[in-house]
Structure formats: structure tokens, C-alpha cells
Design an enzyme around this catalytic site. Structure first.
Site, PDB file in Angstrom:
ATOM      1  N   VAL A  15       5.166  -0.612   2.945  1.00 47.49           N
ATOM      2  CA  VAL A  15       3.989  -0.843   3.792  1.00 47.49           C
ATOM      3  C   VAL A  15       3.032  -1.787   3.066  1.00 47.49           C
ATOM      4  O   VAL A  15       2.742  -1.609   1.882  1.00 47.49           O
ATOM      5  CB  VAL A  15       3.255   0.482   4.090  1.00 47.49           C
ATOM      6  CG1 VAL A  15       2.177   0.255   5.154  1.00 47.49           C
ATOM      7  CG2 VAL A  15       4.225   1.558   4.561  1.00 47.49           C
ATOM      8  N   ASP A  65       7.167  15.772  12.211  1.00 44.99           N
ATOM      9  CA  ASP A  65       6.911  15.585  10.779  1.00 44.99           C
ATOM     10  C   ASP A  65       5.411  15.670  10.483  1.00 44.99           C
ATOM     11  O   ASP A  65       4.852  14.828   9.784  1.00 44.99           O
ATOM     12  CB  ASP A  65       7.499  14.258  10.299  1.00 44.99           C
ATOM     13  CG  ASP A  65       7.806  14.269   8.799  1.00 44.99           C
ATOM     14  OD1 ASP A  65       7.859  15.370   8.202  1.00 44.99           O
ATOM     15  OD2 ASP A  65       7.988  13.182   8.234  1.00 44.99           O
ATOM     16  N   ILE A 103       0.813  -1.219   0.000  1.00 45.72           N
ATOM     17  CA  ILE A 103       0.000   0.000   0.000  1.00 45.72           C
ATOM     18  C   ILE A 103       0.842   1.261   0.000  1.00 45.72           C
ATOM     19  O   ILE A 103       0.313   2.357  -0.134  1.00 45.72           O
ATOM     20  CB  ILE A 103      -1.006   0.051   1.182  1.00 45.72           C
ATOM     21  CG1 ILE A 103      -0.310  -0.255   2.503  1.00 45.72           C
ATOM     22  CG2 ILE A 103      -2.179  -0.852   0.941  1.00 45.72           C
ATOM     23  CD1 ILE A 103      -1.261  -0.148   3.706  1.00 45.72           C
ATOM     24  N   GLY A 104       2.115   1.127   0.152  1.00 48.27           N
ATOM     25  CA  GLY A 104       2.920   2.346   0.124  1.00 48.27           C
ATOM     26  C   GLY A 104       4.393   2.054   0.313  1.00 48.27           C
ATOM     27  O   GLY A 104       4.792   0.935   0.664  1.00 48.27           O
ATOM     28  N   PHE A 112      11.698   4.550   5.041  1.00 50.05           N
ATOM     29  CA  PHE A 112      12.150   3.447   5.886  1.00 50.05           C
ATOM     30  C   PHE A 112      11.909   2.084   5.260  1.00 50.05           C
ATOM     31  O   PHE A 112      12.675   1.158   5.474  1.00 50.05           O
ATOM     32  CB  PHE A 112      11.426   3.524   7.231  1.00 50.05           C
ATOM     33  CG  PHE A 112      11.843   2.458   8.197  1.00 50.05           C
ATOM     34  CD1 PHE A 112      12.980   2.613   8.983  1.00 50.05           C
ATOM     35  CD2 PHE A 112      11.114   1.293   8.320  1.00 50.05           C
ATOM     36  CE1 PHE A 112      13.360   1.628   9.870  1.00 50.05           C
ATOM     37  CE2 PHE A 112      11.492   0.300   9.209  1.00 50.05           C
ATOM     38  CZ  PHE A 112      12.613   0.469   9.986  1.00 50.05           C
ATOM     39  N   GLY A 113      10.854   1.955   4.511  1.00 55.14           N
ATOM     40  CA  GLY A 113      10.563   0.642   3.956  1.00 55.14           C
ATOM     41  C   GLY A 113       9.242   0.611   3.218  1.00 55.14           C
ATOM     42  O   GLY A 113       8.716   1.635   2.799  1.00 55.14           O
TER      43      GLY A 113
HETATM   44  N1  ATP Z   1      -1.423   2.579   8.926  1.00 53.54           N
HETATM   45  C1  ATP Z   1      -1.621   2.706   7.627  1.00 53.54           C
HETATM   46  N2  ATP Z   1      -2.813   2.426   7.093  1.00 53.54           N
HETATM   47  C2  ATP Z   1      -3.028   2.559   5.769  1.00 53.54           C
HETATM   48  N3  ATP Z   1      -2.093   2.983   4.893  1.00 53.54           N
HETATM   49  C3  ATP Z   1      -0.877   3.286   5.369  1.00 53.54           C
HETATM   50  C4  ATP Z   1      -0.575   3.159   6.743  1.00 53.54           C
HETATM   51  N4  ATP Z   1       0.701   3.545   6.914  1.00 53.54           N
HETATM   52  C5  ATP Z   1       1.170   3.895   5.719  1.00 53.54           C
HETATM   53  N5  ATP Z   1       0.245   3.745   4.781  1.00 53.54           N
HETATM   54  C6  ATP Z   1       0.392   4.026   3.352  1.00 53.54           C
HETATM   55  O1  ATP Z   1       1.736   3.794   2.992  1.00 53.54           O
HETATM   56  C7  ATP Z   1       2.325   4.990   2.487  1.00 53.54           C
HETATM   57  C8  ATP Z   1       3.773   5.049   2.924  1.00 53.54           C
HETATM   58  O2  ATP Z   1       3.806   5.268   4.312  1.00 53.54           O
HETATM   59  P1  ATP Z   1       5.148   5.609   5.067  1.00 53.54           P
HETATM   60  O3  ATP Z   1       4.808   6.198   6.359  1.00 53.54           O
HETATM   61  O4  ATP Z   1       6.030   4.449   5.074  1.00 53.54           O
HETATM   62  O5  ATP Z   1       5.863   6.605   4.159  1.00 53.54           O
HETATM   63  P2  ATP Z   1       5.593   8.135   3.886  1.00 53.54           P
HETATM   64  O6  ATP Z   1       5.117   8.802   5.137  1.00 53.54           O
HETATM   65  O7  ATP Z   1       4.732   8.265   2.679  1.00 53.54           O
HETATM   66  O8  ATP Z   1       7.040   8.508   3.516  1.00 53.54           O
HETATM   67  P3  ATP Z   1       8.107   9.055   4.497  1.00 53.54           P
HETATM   68  O9  ATP Z   1       7.637   8.720   5.859  1.00 53.54           O
HETATM   69  O10 ATP Z   1       9.345   8.356   4.143  1.00 53.54           O
HETATM   70  O11 ATP Z   1       8.057  10.490   4.211  1.00 53.54           O
HETATM   71  C9  ATP Z   1       1.466   6.123   3.033  1.00 53.54           C
HETATM   72  O12 ATP Z   1       1.519   7.245   2.186  1.00 53.54           O
HETATM   73  C10 ATP Z   1       0.086   5.487   3.066  1.00 53.54           C
HETATM   74  O13 ATP Z   1      -0.502   5.581   1.785  1.00 53.54           O
END
Ligand code: ATP
Length: 442
Positions: free
Chosen positions: A151, A263, A143-144, A148-149
């Protein structure tokens, strides 16, 4: 969620979230959203309406920002900021686990997620269970992708949906391990309705996995970009701003040691099916200065996201809760204009959204910067002006001049109340005028 510190504040475009439509995982999710209030008007109509609406809104703007009264201060010490589950996880004085009241699940609850009864950090899964939940980290469940990695959307054996974050496997990047530990420690200390709930983590050989609440409806940024269909109306945007203010107030005031998120940004705000907000991403969170010891700030390497960063923190490396307040001010501007904090596609004077918006506001032209996806109504314009006034305070160059996050929440409550009253009278006058025109036709 976590991210690579290497990204620091020169970060990639926050729009790049590669989020998939929930249903394509084969799991049943509903995302019924219909909003008829996003009808767009032409620019010429908009200019003509501007003056009229400004004069209506002007009458209300006189009561702009209410003064901070003792009563309002005490109000904010109320249940709103305490744990969502009814338990007071901990407060500034360290009291904990005081289960007292029912939950607010009505507006946030969803039928598919049985993790809601689970305590933060209580989920202990094996790697095998993680493989099961993600169908061996199937790309179809991705989903994303963050710094860090990756999701994944996962389904536990009891049917619960979770978000599973799998760290990149770069063993040489020691800072990723530090980020991981930082997020785990922070996540396990917090629990609030408007914070993404942490269920557990796993370190196995070179795998590092975090399991958090799955929030099904995409990020705020995606909704402002209309990636999921209709745009959010202003009522929904105010609710989201209030949810975020509650979450951050909780971090600043109601945890054992105050936590600075570091953030706050629209792509870290996840939305539920009912369009309420949950703040995610604790990879950068830091404990706030210990005010009992007289410390006023924490000195730290600058981290965060370009466009949201407190200029005083950038200049001095001194971090306080007010850096979150600054980022929140940027978020408020984003909510009412729909624009990203940095917009390279626009002419120079419009590229830094806060600078452009604040200038328009100070010049009395706020109405010209309302997100074109929002209607020009008296209620919208009142809320726009009041929200920009609050944003202006949050964006004050000196942190002492910025309000506390708790104060931001109070002001937003008032804005929402005034907005609702005016929206109701807008609606009444609209229906009586349409009745009149209907009877003329007859
Ligand atoms: N708990 C969650 N439930 C649903 N979707 C999620 C969840 N956490 C993350 N995602 C999805 O995964 C994507 C990536 O999340 P992540 O926090 O890893 O990175 P980011 O915030 O987009 O990037 P960064 O933190 O590196 O700036 C998010 O934009 C969201 O679409």
C-alpha cells in the site's frame, strides 16, 4: 483492502503493520492528538480503588442491556446507517440514489482530501498517473504491506491524497485475481461514512491497482499499542466501536445484497484525524445468504484472522452475518482490555483474551481487566462492564444467541449515553472536591 487467501485464518501477527509516520512523505498532514485522560495508576492503587468503583458502577449495571423495543428498532432504521454522502446507495429493497440530506462531514472531514466529492469507483486513472501519484512506487511512500500487496500513499494531480494498493505480481496465484475481483465488486457496491471509500481500480498488463480513500491516522491496533503516542481514552473507544457497528450494520442491512465482511479486526480499522473509525479490507467479503429464498447461511472455505473467527463457522463452514458479530465481540474485548485476541506472552489462562476476559467478567472481576492505560473512574468502569456484557452476547457459541449488529449499535448508544452522563458527574465531583481542597489550603 485485500489479502492473500493463502493466509487464511492462521494469519500473521496483526501487530506487524509497517505503517510510517504520515509526515515523512513530504506531504503536509496534521495529527494533533492530545489526551490527558490516560494517566496511569499503580496496581496497588488500582486494587484499592476496585471495590469502591465496583460499588458505584454496580448501581448502574442493574440497567445493563436495554430490551429491544420497537422504538429502538425503528430508530436504527434511521439515517445513521445510510450512505455518508447523503445518498441512500441502496437498501434491502433495492431503492437507490435518493439524495436527501446533508453529510456528517463535521467530525470526519479533512481539508486535504478532495476525493470526498467523488463517487465510489468513479476514478479512472492511467498507469502513468499511478506512477506519478506514487513517484514510481517510491519506497518512501509505502504505508503498509498486506497479504495481497503493498500500500502506498499517493497524491493525485488535483492534490488529492489516496491510498494505492498494488497487488503482488504472482501470476500463478490465481486466487489473488479472485480476491481482487471480489474486493472490487464489493467496494463498488458500498458507500458509508465508516467504510473506507473506494475510488477506482486499474488492471494493466500484470499490474492490479486499487485506489481507495487515504485514512491518515493509522490503525486501531496501532493506537491500542500507543504506537502513535497517547492512548485512546474510553470515550474515543466507544465512538470507534459505534462507528464500526454502524459500518457493519450498513453492510448487513443497507446494501443491495447483504455483505458479510469476514475480517473485522483492529488492524482493519483505520482512524481519521479525529479518531473516528473507517472499516477497511473487503478482500474476504462475501454476500450473505439470500433470506428471501429461505437460505440461512453460505457454505464457504474458512477465511478470516485467528482470534476473531466465529467457532461455529470454523466447525460448520457455514457463514452468516453473525460471524461478523462474533468478531465484533472480540473487538469489543480488545477495546476495553487493550490486549490482542491472542497473547502468547501471557500465562496459559490469559492467552486467549476473550476467554480470560469473559471469565473475569462472569466472576465479577471485570475491573481487573480494564486496559491499564485507562483511568479507574466510575464512568470507565460502568462502560467496561456494559461493554463486556455486550461482548459476552456477541461471543455466544451459537449464532442464534448473538445479537444482530444493528442491536449491538443500539446497545452501544446506550452505553455511550450512560458513560457520558457519569463522566460528567465524575468531573463535577472532582472539580468541587479540588475547589474544597484549594479553599482549605488558603
Ligand atoms: N486506506 C488506507 N489509508 C491509510 N493507510 C492504509 C490504507 N489501507 C491500508 N493502509 C495501511 O497499510 C497497511 C496494510 O494494509 P492491508 O490492508 O494491505 O493489509 P493488512 O490489512 O495489514 O494485512 P492483511 O489484509 O493481509 O491482513 C495497513 O495496516 C495500514 O497501515
Amino acid at each position: 483492502m485485500m489479502k492473500s487467501p493463502t493466509t487464511d485464518y492462521a494469519r500473521r501477527n496483526p501487530s506487524s503493520g509497517a505503517r510510517s509516520t504520515p509526515d515523512r512523505y513530504g506531504y503536509s498532514q496534521s495529527s494533533a492528538y492530545s489526551d490527558s485522560s490516560t494517566e496511569r495508576k499503580s496496581n496497588s492503587g488500582r486494587n484499592a480503588a476496585t471495590l469502591a468503583v465496583r460499588s458505584v458502577a454496580g448501581a448502574f449495571i442493574a440497567c445493563f442491556t436495554p430490551p429491544e423495543t420497537e422504538k429502538s428498532k425503528n430508530q436504527l432504521d434511521s439515517e445513521e446507517f445510510k450512505s455518508s454522502s447523503g445518498s441512500v446507495i441502496s437498501n434491502a429493497s433495492g431503492a437507490s440514489s435518493d439524495r436527501k440530506r446533508g453529510s456528517h462531514r463535521g467530525i470526519y472531514g479533512n481539508s486535504y482530501n478532495s476525493t470526498q466529492g467523488k463517487e465510489a469507483g468513479s476514478l479512472h486513472l492511467t498507469m502513468e498517473e499511478i506512477y506519478d501519484a506514487t513517484r514510481n512506487f517510491s519506497p518512501s511512500l509505502k504505508i503498509g504491506q498486506g497479504g495481497f500487496g503493498t500500500v502506498y500513499k499517493g497524491r493525485l494531480r488535483d492534490g488529492t491524497f489516496v491510498a494505492i494498493k498494488r497487488a503482488k505480481k504472482n501470476v500463478y496465484e490465481k486466487h489473488l485475481g479472485v480476491e481482487f475481483q471480489s474486493e472490487i465488486q464489493t467496494l463498488s457496491r458500498v458507500e458509508h461514512l465508516n467504510l473506507v471509500k473506494f475510488y477506482g481500480y486499474l488492471e494493466h498488463e500484470n499490474e492490479r491497482i486499487v485506489i481507495v480513500e487515504y485514512v491518515p491516522n493509522g490503525t486501531l491496533r496501532e493506537h491500542l499499542d500507543c504506537i502513535h503516542g497517547n492512548s485512546l481514552d474510553l470515550a474515543a473507544r466507544l465512538d470507534i466501536a459505534i462507528d464500526v457497528a454502524h459500518a457493519v450494520t450498513y453492510l448487513h442491512m443497507y446494501t443491495d445484497h447483504p455483505i458479510i465482511h469476514r475480517d473485522i479486526k483492529s488492524s482493519n480499522i483505520l482512524l481519521t484525524e479525529n479518531f473516528r473509525a473507517k472499516v477497511a479490507d473487503f478482500g474476504f467479503a462475501r454476500s450473505a445468504p439470500d433470506s428471501d429464498s429461505g437460505a440461512t447461511h453460505v457454505s464457504t472455505q474458512v477465511k478470516g484472522t485467528a482470534g476473531y473467527l466465529d467457532p461455529e463457522y470454523l466447525r460448520t463452514y457455514q457463514l452468516t452475518e453473525k460471524s461478523d458479530v462474533y468478531s465484533f465481540g472480540v473487538l469489543l474485548v480488545e477495546l476495553v482490555t487493550g490486549r490482542r485476541p491472542i497473547e502468547p506472552r501471557f500465562q496459559l489462562s490469559e492467552r486467549i483474551t476473550t476467554r480470560w476476559a469473559m471469565k473475569k467478567f462472569v466472576d465479577g472481576e471485570a475491573i481487573s481487566i480494564l486496559d491499564p492505560k485507562l483511568q479507574l473512574t466510575a464512568a470507565n468502569n460502568l462502560a467496561l462492564e456494559k461493554t463486556l456484557e455486550l461482548a459476552l452476547q456477541c461471543l455466544a457459541p451459537r449464532r442464534q444467541e448473538r445479537p444482530s449488529m444493528k442491536r449491538c449499535a443500539e446497545i452501544l448508544w446506550t452505553i455511550r449515553k450512560d458513560y457520558r452522563e457519569l463522566a460528567a458527574s465524575d468531573f463535577r465531583s472532582f472539580s468541587s472536591s479540588s475547589q474544597r481542597s484549594a479553599s482549605i489550603k488558603v
